[in-house]
Design a protein around this motif. Structure first.
Motif, short mmCIF file in Angstrom:
data_model
loop_
_atom_site.label_atom_id
_atom_site.label_comp_id
_atom_site.label_asym_id
_atom_site.label_seq_id
_atom_site.Cartn_x
_atom_site.Cartn_y
_atom_site.Cartn_z
N VAL A 1 0.85 -1.18 0.00
CA VAL A 1 0.00 0.00 0.00
C VAL A 1 0.89 1.24 0.00
O VAL A 1 1.78 1.37 0.85
CB VAL A 1 -0.93 0.01 1.22
N VAL A 2 0.65 2.12 -0.94
CA VAL A 2 1.41 3.36 -1.05
C VAL A 2 0.42 4.52 -1.15
O VAL A 2 -0.79 4.32 -1.30
CB VAL A 2 2.36 3.34 -2.28
N GLY A 3 0.96 5.72 -1.09
CA GLY A 3 0.12 6.91 -1.20
C GLY A 3 0.13 7.70 0.10
O GLY A 3 1.00 7.51 0.97
N GLU A 4 -0.82 8.60 0.25
CA GLU A 4 -0.91 9.40 1.45
C GLU A 4 -2.38 9.67 1.78
O GLU A 4 -3.26 9.57 0.90
CB GLU A 4 -0.16 10.72 1.30
N LEU A 5 -2.63 9.98 3.02
CA LEU A 5 -3.98 10.23 3.52
C LEU A 5 -4.10 11.68 3.94
O LEU A 5 -3.26 12.20 4.69
CB LEU A 5 -4.30 9.32 4.71
N ALA A 6 -5.16 12.33 3.49
CA ALA A 6 -5.47 13.68 3.92
C ALA A 6 -5.98 13.66 5.35
O ALA A 6 -6.36 12.60 5.87
CB ALA A 6 -6.50 14.30 2.98
N PRO A 7 -6.01 14.79 6.05
CA PRO A 7 -6.51 14.80 7.43
C PRO A 7 -7.91 14.21 7.57
O PRO A 7 -8.17 13.46 8.52
CB PRO A 7 -6.48 16.29 7.80
N VAL A 8 -8.81 14.51 6.63
CA VAL A 8 -10.16 13.95 6.71
C VAL A 8 -10.12 12.44 6.52
O VAL A 8 -10.87 11.70 7.18
CB VAL A 8 -11.08 14.62 5.67
N ASP A 9 -9.26 11.95 5.63
CA ASP A 9 -9.14 10.50 5.42
C ASP A 9 -8.61 9.80 6.67
O ASP A 9 -9.02 8.68 6.98
CB ASP A 9 -8.22 10.22 4.23
N ILE A 10 -7.68 10.44 7.39
CA ILE A 10 -7.19 9.85 8.64
C ILE A 10 -8.31 9.76 9.66
O ILE A 10 -8.44 8.75 10.37
CB ILE A 10 -6.00 10.67 9.18
N ALA A 11 -9.15 10.81 9.72
CA ALA A 11 -10.28 10.78 10.65
C ALA A 11 -11.25 9.66 10.27
O ALA A 11 -11.76 8.95 11.15
CB ALA A 11 -10.99 12.13 10.64
N VAL A 12 -11.52 9.47 8.97
CA VAL A 12 -12.42 8.40 8.54
C VAL A 12 -11.83 7.03 8.86
O VAL A 12 -12.53 6.12 9.31
CB VAL A 12 -12.71 8.54 7.04
N LEU A 13 -10.52 6.87 8.65
CA LEU A 13 -9.86 5.61 8.99
C LEU A 13 -9.96 5.33 10.49
O LEU A 13 -10.25 4.19 10.90
CB LEU A 13 -8.40 5.66 8.55
N LEU A 14 -9.73 6.34 11.32
CA LEU A 14 -9.83 6.16 12.77
C LEU A 14 -11.27 5.83 13.17
O LEU A 14 -11.49 4.96 14.03
CB LEU A 14 -9.35 7.42 13.50
N TRP A 15 -12.24 6.49 12.58
CA TRP A 15 -13.63 6.18 12.89
C TRP A 15 -13.99 4.76 12.46
O TRP A 15 -14.73 4.08 13.15
CB TRP A 15 -14.55 7.20 12.20
N MET A 16 -13.47 4.33 11.31
CA MET A 16 -13.73 2.96 10.87
C MET A 16 -13.18 1.96 11.89
O MET A 16 -13.83 0.96 12.22
CB MET A 16 -13.10 2.72 9.50
N CYS A 17 -11.97 2.21 12.40
CA CYS A 17 -11.39 1.32 13.42
C CYS A 17 -12.22 1.34 14.69
O CYS A 17 -12.40 0.30 15.33
CB CYS A 17 -9.95 1.73 13.70
N TRP A 18 -12.73 2.52 15.08
CA TRP A 18 -13.55 2.57 16.29
C TRP A 18 -14.86 1.82 16.09
O TRP A 18 -15.32 1.13 17.02
CB TRP A 18 -13.84 4.02 16.66
N VAL A 19 -15.47 1.93 14.93
CA VAL A 19 -16.71 1.18 14.65
C VAL A 19 -16.44 -0.31 14.70
O VAL A 19 -17.27 -1.09 15.19
CB VAL A 19 -17.29 1.61 13.30
N MET A 20 -15.29 -0.75 14.23
CA MET A 20 -14.93 -2.17 14.32
C MET A 20 -14.81 -2.61 15.77
O MET A 20 -15.27 -3.69 16.15
CB MET A 20 -13.63 -2.41 13.56
N ALA A 21 -14.19 -1.78 16.60
CA ALA A 21 -14.11 -2.10 18.03
C ALA A 21 -15.47 -2.04 18.69
O ALA A 21 -15.80 -2.86 19.55
CB ALA A 21 -13.14 -1.15 18.73
N TRP A 22 -16.30 -1.07 18.29
CA TRP A 22 -17.64 -0.91 18.85
C TRP A 22 -18.52 -2.10 18.49
O TRP A 22 -19.17 -2.69 19.36
CB TRP A 22 -18.24 0.38 18.32
N SER A 23 -18.55 -2.49 17.22
CA SER A 23 -19.41 -3.60 16.81
C SER A 23 -18.88 -4.93 17.31
O SER A 23 -19.67 -5.85 17.57
CB SER A 23 -19.52 -3.64 15.28
N GLY A 24 -17.55 -5.05 17.48
CA GLY A 24 -17.02 -6.29 18.03
C GLY A 24 -17.36 -6.48 19.49
O GLY A 24 -17.39 -7.61 19.98
N SER A 25 -17.68 -5.40 20.21
CA SER A 25 -18.04 -5.51 21.61
C SER A 25 -19.52 -5.73 21.82
O SER A 25 -19.97 -5.97 22.93
CB SER A 25 -17.62 -4.24 22.36
N LEU A 26 -20.32 -5.67 20.74
CA LEU A 26 -21.76 -5.88 20.85
C LEU A 26 -22.09 -7.35 20.64
O LEU A 26 -21.45 -8.04 19.85
CB LEU A 26 -22.51 -5.06 19.79
#
Length: 538
Positions: free
Chosen positions: A149-174
């Motif tokens: 994987v190459v390239g770069e992430l804009a600040p909004v993309d980093i926020a979306v990536l972090l939110w995606m990881c949090w949703v994975m942790a959130w749904s895994g705990s349900l």
């Protein structure tokens, strides 16, 4: 001789099956995986998808419209990336299932786990038609077909990536339930604030070069992106828990899938959807950031706090409720023999040249043991955190053990030629503490990391400089992380101390002798008339 069974050499398929089962059993039990394989046959993408929900952000930036499309493609992207060679329901299908499970859940270096997470994010963006700055370059030798994987992430993309990881942790705990999220009421799930994490990644990568530029910075403002290599370095040093998000998510989904439907209970998640607002210094976003930075058992405690919020019973002390001052602080934390998190919010009101005046910032201290009233530094381990406006974590350096200093006035006053200071401090030495909170909890002093050999180097405050920073304390919070057992032990300790204090206040007059014969009476008489002639009794 009797007949003997001939084992022979196993076939390549049997040998591979044994190897794959051995790898998988190190992460999840084989009976559980067997049950998940049989129940997810034909619907693996659905099994690995998060429950449907409406997500919103309580702060800037707002959730992008394509975020829900990205989450909808999360399960199919995992199935296509890692379980692409899943065959039929028989042994061939079981072997393909194990291969896919080990690709994403087997034990591997943290950098490799993060690379798989980025591949998943890029693939989900492509499937959802979402613009993404990451590209997947296949390996030249074709080994494994995974690519790079190459390239770069804009600040909004980093926020979306972090939110995606949090949703994975959130749904895994349900628990796996029917009817979707929110109990059918359509209540939105509030995402945690990740601005401090995004800003930490940008500062680490040099995208925000001026440390003073973090004041008032917003993710939606755009700016320079972060390359994959720079993001990987930041994750490994600050948020190592991100690398395990994918494996934890898949394992929790398979655990939920393998559970007996007859034993499952319907749990309404409306209470989790409508999480209480962040009224404490320990917000859900800061709790998740601390969870990602830790590599011990306390990480699970903070992860749970980021999903459902901290239990208010774990709040041992809050200055706005219990009052400011070291004595009031000590009356709340005394006897708590477990790990504690201390959060401080301060306001730079002095005229220092090295920090911006009029700015609010927050720092924190995590200790593995309770507080003690001593006139020396003590402790075995601890962490310093910068919680606002940027997140940073400073683990122990291993050079010194001046983790905590907490000293009050002794109950019995005695003469001291060099009295010890009465305050609360962390790191450094007496007189040159890295963090110093005075006796009244009104002034907070933060010194440069050069005076401290206990915690790792770094700035706790943006644009801190070499001079010490004095600030006015706004709020102090202490969270107990030892659980119900530790709180119960503290209650027993406090009750015992209350009994002793009550006994000290009571005066038994029968224990005193006759006042006329007491030395105190003679001294009082001499003071009243020192010239009177007194005959010595012989």
């Amino acid at each position: 001789m009797g007949a003997s069974s001939s084992t022979g050499n196993p076939s390549p398929e049997e040998q591979e099956l044994r190897e794959q089962e051995g790898l998988a059993s190190a992460s999840l039990g084989l009976p559980l995986l067997r049950a998940a394989f049989s129940r997810s046959a034909g619907s693996l993408a659905e099994t690995l998808s998060p429950p449907p929900a409406v997500f919103r952000s309580a702060s800037s930036p707002a959730v992008p419209p394509h975020f829900h499309d990205l989450l909808a493609r999360l399960g199919p992207a995992i199935a296509s990336l890692f379980f692409s060679d899943l065959g039929s329901v028989g042994d061939a299908g079981w072997l393909g299932f194990l291969r896919g499970f080990n690709r994403c859940c087997a034990r591997m270096p943290a950098s490799q786990s993060l690379a798989l997470l980025l591949r998943l994010y890029a693939a989900a963006c492509v499937d959802a038609g979402v613009p993404c700055g990451l590209q997947l370059h296949p390996d030249e030798d074709g080994a494994g077909g995974e690519g790079k994987v190459v390239g770069e992430l804009a600040p909004v993309d980093i926020a979306v990536l972090l939110w995606m990881c949090w949703v994975m942790a959130w749904s895994g705990s349900l628990p796996r339930i029917s009817g979707g999220q929110g109990g059918g009421k359509g209540e939105p799930v509030v995402l945690p604030n990740v601005t401090h994490l995004v800003l930490s990644a940008l500062v680490s990568a040099g995208a925000v070069t001026d440390d003073a530029g973090v004041w008032g910075w917003e993710v939606s403002g755009g700016g320079k992106g972060v390359k994959v290599q720079e993001l990987t370095s930041w994750v490994l040093s600050t948020a190592a828990g991100l690398g395990s998000c994918l494996s934890r998510y898949v394992q929790e989904k398979f655990r939920s899938c393998a559970a007996d439907p007859a034993e499952e209970r319907f749990v309404s998640t409306s209470s989790m959807a409508s999480c209480p607002p962040d009224v404490y210094l320990l917000t859900r976003g800061r709790a998740w950031a601390i969870s990602l930075s830790l590599r011990n058992t306390l990480s699970e405690k903070f992860l749970s706090a980021s999903v459902i919020g901290m239990d208010s019973e774990d709040l041992i002390y809050r200055s706005s409720v219990h009052g400011k001052g070291l004595s009031r602080f000590w009356s709340c934390v005394e006897g708590y023999k477990g790990p504690v998190l201390i959060l401080l919010s301060a306001f730079s009101s002095g005229g220092g040249e090295n920090v911006d005046v009029g700015q609010r910032w927050g720092i924190g201290v995590l200790t593995d043991e309770g507080l003690q009233n001593k006139d020396t530094f003590y402790g075995s381990s601890g962490f310093l955190f910068s919680t606002y406006p940027i997140f940073r974590m400073f683990p122990p350096s291993g050079k010194e053990k001046n983790f905590i200093y907490c000293h009050l006035h002794p109950q019995i006053r005695v003469y001291e030629a060099k009295p010890k200071p009465v305050d609360l401090a962390f790191g450094g030495t007496i007189g040159n503490e890295r963090i110093l909170l005075d006796e009244d909890f009104s002034k907070l002093t933060v010194r440069h990391h050069a005076v401290d050999k206990t915690y790792q180097h770094g700035s706790l405050i943006p644009n801190q400089g070499y001079l010490h920073v004095e600030a006015s304390v706004l709020e102090v919070e202490v969270w107990g992380l030892g659980g119900e057992t530790t709180r119960r032990q503290q209650d027993v300790y406090k009750k015992r101390e209350d009994i002793f204090s009550e006994q000290r206040r009571k005066v038994d007059l029968k224990t005193f002798g006759n006042w006329e014969d007491s030395p105190e009476k003679m001294m009082m008489d001499m003071i009243s008339d020192p010239n009177v002639v007194r005959r010595e009794d012989r």
